[in-house]
Scaffold this active site. Sequence first.
Site, PDB file in Angstrom:
ATOM      1  N   SER A  38       0.970  -1.142  -0.117  1.00  0.00           N
ATOM      2  CA  SER A  38      -0.229  -0.143  -0.180  1.00  0.00           C
ATOM      3  C   SER A  38       0.632   1.237   0.300  1.00  0.00           C
ATOM      4  O   SER A  38       1.500   1.725  -1.231  1.00  0.00           O
ATOM      5  CB  SER A  38      -1.051   0.446   1.569  1.00  0.00           C
ATOM      6  OG  SER A  38      -1.628   1.093   0.968  1.00  0.00           O
ATOM      7  N   ASP A 151      -5.317  -3.584  -3.283  1.00  0.00           N
ATOM      8  CA  ASP A 151      -4.232  -3.166  -1.813  1.00  0.00           C
ATOM      9  C   ASP A 151      -3.745  -4.508  -1.378  1.00  0.00           C
ATOM     10  O   ASP A 151      -5.101  -5.581  -0.873  1.00  0.00           O
ATOM     11  CB  ASP A 151      -4.907  -2.565  -0.670  1.00  0.00           C
ATOM     12  CG  ASP A 151      -4.520  -1.769  -0.356  1.00  0.00           C
ATOM     13  OD1 ASP A 151      -3.363  -2.024   0.676  1.00  0.00           O
ATOM     14  OD2 ASP A 151      -4.354  -0.510   0.831  1.00  0.00           O
TER      15      ASP A 151
END
Length: 302
Positions: A38, A151
């Site tokens: 991320s 993600d």
Amino acid sequence: MDITLALGGGGLKGNAHIGVIRALEQEGFRVKAVAGTSAGGIAAAAYAAGYSSDEILEFLRRVDQTELFGRDPKDGPAFLGVAGVRHILDDLLGERTFGSMSIPLAVTATDLDHGREVILREGSVVDAVLATIALPGVLPPQSYHGSMLVDGGVLDPVPVRVARMLAPDLPVVAVVLSSPLEDPLIHLSPATIPGPQPVVRQLTRLRFGKALEIFAQSIDLGARAMTEMRLKLDKPDVIIRPKLGALTILSKVDVDQMVMVGEAATLAKIPELKQACSWQRSLIRRVRYRNLLNNLFDGYEA
């Protein structure tokens, strides 16, 4: 003193990673490999590309946070877009590939089509970073080598295991940006979201604002629980946890303040970091992980 870094997610709180790297540089530690998830994927890619922490900080100071999440016609379904983020990454990383990095780099993502974590280590670094930051429902998923990715923090908020794969003989320093599980949940005010004002105004309406607050709290709770579970399972040599307070993944941040918090958290861990780099701990790692990690990349790389 050589180490490898595992940089966790945290949205715009990820600026704290630069403070961690800056303090490590100043204290004589050498980062030999880096894995990111991320927001940690952005910091990891920038550092692996050869930029110093000061160069990254100067670049981030120039970023207009209100322009990050504008939508592009090719953005997939999500509350926000990544047009601004893509433009920034293009400026920072250009057409770099993983093979052109100054040190080994890996970022993680979640493959929605096959329900698994994937480790990205080939091809365009910008494309890989856009995949690892694609927070489900908030930022659009990314098509990558035929798979739909979101993600990496969904399954692996702090990629300790991936960092260890990159350099099994080195201590893994995990940088965790989420709050401990026992801390109260964060209440999100949509008015504080950096983004295009028409989108922000829409989200501040009662129904949208409340829905986003509930969603953000759920994401926050799930990320904390997953983080604690993975840290216990993957056992990094050192954990650095900057005290970032009541900030959400989309909060506007003061870049310099985030860097200072990251530096302070790192300096407090210097004795532990030096111990992790001792020859005794190095010998233990060599025995414990070398055979275990052989060929573990097989079946995980995209």
